[in-house]
Design an enzyme around this catalytic site. Structure first.
Site, short mmCIF file in Angstrom:
data_model
loop_
_atom_site.label_atom_id
_atom_site.label_comp_id
_atom_site.label_asym_id
_atom_site.label_seq_id
_atom_site.Cartn_x
_atom_site.Cartn_y
_atom_site.Cartn_z
N ASP A 51 -3.99 -2.92 -10.61
CA ASP A 51 -4.88 -3.95 -10.08
C ASP A 51 -6.18 -3.37 -9.53
O ASP A 51 -6.27 -2.19 -9.19
CB ASP A 51 -4.18 -4.70 -8.93
CG ASP A 51 -3.08 -5.63 -9.43
OD1 ASP A 51 -2.70 -5.55 -10.60
OD2 ASP A 51 -2.60 -6.44 -8.61
N ASP A 52 -7.16 -4.26 -9.42
CA ASP A 52 -8.41 -4.06 -8.66
C ASP A 52 -9.47 -3.23 -9.38
O ASP A 52 -10.49 -2.90 -8.79
CB ASP A 52 -8.16 -3.45 -7.26
CG ASP A 52 -7.28 -4.33 -6.38
OD1 ASP A 52 -6.92 -5.44 -6.83
OD2 ASP A 52 -6.94 -3.90 -5.27
N HIS A 102 -8.01 -11.20 -12.04
CA HIS A 102 -7.61 -10.93 -10.65
C HIS A 102 -8.67 -11.49 -9.70
O HIS A 102 -8.90 -10.93 -8.64
CB HIS A 102 -7.43 -9.42 -10.47
CG HIS A 102 -6.62 -9.01 -9.27
ND1 HIS A 102 -5.48 -9.65 -8.85
CD2 HIS A 102 -6.80 -7.99 -8.37
CE1 HIS A 102 -4.99 -9.05 -7.77
NE2 HIS A 102 -5.78 -8.05 -7.45
N HIS A 106 -11.67 -11.19 -5.06
CA HIS A 106 -10.44 -10.74 -4.41
C HIS A 106 -10.18 -11.36 -3.03
O HIS A 106 -9.78 -10.67 -2.09
CB HIS A 106 -10.46 -9.20 -4.31
CG HIS A 106 -9.09 -8.58 -4.27
ND1 HIS A 106 -8.42 -8.30 -3.10
CD2 HIS A 106 -8.27 -8.18 -5.26
CE1 HIS A 106 -7.25 -7.74 -3.39
NE2 HIS A 106 -7.13 -7.67 -4.69
N HIS A 202 -2.32 0.46 -8.42
CA HIS A 202 -3.77 0.18 -8.28
C HIS A 202 -4.60 1.31 -8.86
O HIS A 202 -4.44 2.47 -8.45
CB HIS A 202 -4.13 0.00 -6.79
CG HIS A 202 -3.52 -1.23 -6.19
ND1 HIS A 202 -2.20 -1.28 -5.79
CD2 HIS A 202 -4.05 -2.46 -5.96
CE1 HIS A 202 -1.94 -2.51 -5.33
NE2 HIS A 202 -3.04 -3.24 -5.42
ZN ZN Z 1 -5.69 -6.78 -5.78
#
Ligand code: ZN
Length: 238
Positions: A51-52, A102, A106, A202
């Site tokens: 993620d991210d 995503h 955020h 991540h």
């Molecule tokens: Zn995230």
């Protein structure tokens, strides 16, 4: 009931209601606010989800590692980061990894207005699809946080919402071995329950090297191959 008992009972009920809301909104595998994809019923399946990103300080190294071991992973990208690093987003797609939405910035969607939820999902979808030239089908809410309108809005855009069943806390500084241990324990638990493993990792946020996550990934892949696990993406479980 006496008055103090009544007050205590009302307070306890309110506490349960609040506790229930937090569980439904924030517990990663809760299905109370609507269906969230976690994993399938084949314990030999494992999905590595990152993620991210995209993050120029970590994603290229991770892509090299995944390519070396021929593992297909899933990347839930933040729209703002895709806008800053479009070539890197295209590189993830060109390597045939699965890319999901995503949100744009955020936020905790469990606390946002309906309008903000819509724009976070819609803007990220449009930007990512334009950038990689492919349709997005999966959505992961930041922090796994949702309420019914979050899931409903995602569905309107043709997105299945995906959370996880193994959390590594790899956003906190820790040695790779500690990340690996959480994954091993999680896979053991999921195998005992008879379900697949969906691992939250991540490669973002922006400018963090994520070295422990990348080093842990190498061991997780070696482990999985040793124990006959198969790498899948959450699309297999929708
Ligand atoms: Zn995230």
């Amino acid at each position: 009931m006496t008055r103090p008992e009544t007050v205590a009972a009302v307070a306890a009920a309110a506490g349960l209601a609040v506790g229930g809301w937090f569980y439904a909104a924030l517990y990663p595998t809760s299905q109370i606010f609507g269906r969230v994809v976690i994993a399938g019923d084949d314990p030999a399946e494992v999905a590595l989800t990152y993620d991210d990103g995209p993050n120029p300080s970590a994603t290229p190294q991770l892509l090299d590692l995944l390519a070396k071991h021929q593992v297909r992973a899933t990347f839930f990208l933040i729209g703002d980061s895709v806008r800053r690093e479009p070539a890197l987003a295209r590189q993830i797609a060109a390597a045939r990894h699965l890319i999901g939405n995503h949100t744009m910035t955020h936020p905790w969607l469990s606390y946002q207005s309906a309008g903000r939820i819509r724009s976070e999902i819609a803007d990220a979808n449009a930007l990512i699809e334009d950038t990689i030239g492919a349709k997005i089908t999966l959505f992961r809410p930041p922090h796994g946080a949702r309420r019914p309108i979050v899931l409903h809005t995602a569905r309107e855009f043709g997105l299945a919402t995906v959370n996880w069943n193994i959390i590594t806390h790899d956003w906190r500084v820790q040695p790779p071995a500690s990340i690996v241990e959480k994954v091993r324990n999680g896979i053991r638990r999921n195998r005992a329950y008879g379900c697949g493993s969906n691992v939250l990792l991540h490669d973002g946020a922006m400018d963090q090297p994520r070295t422990p996550t990348i080093e842990a990934t190498e061991t997780i892949i070696a482990d999985a191959k040793d124990t006959g696990m198969r790498f899948v993406t959450p699309e297999a479980w929708v």
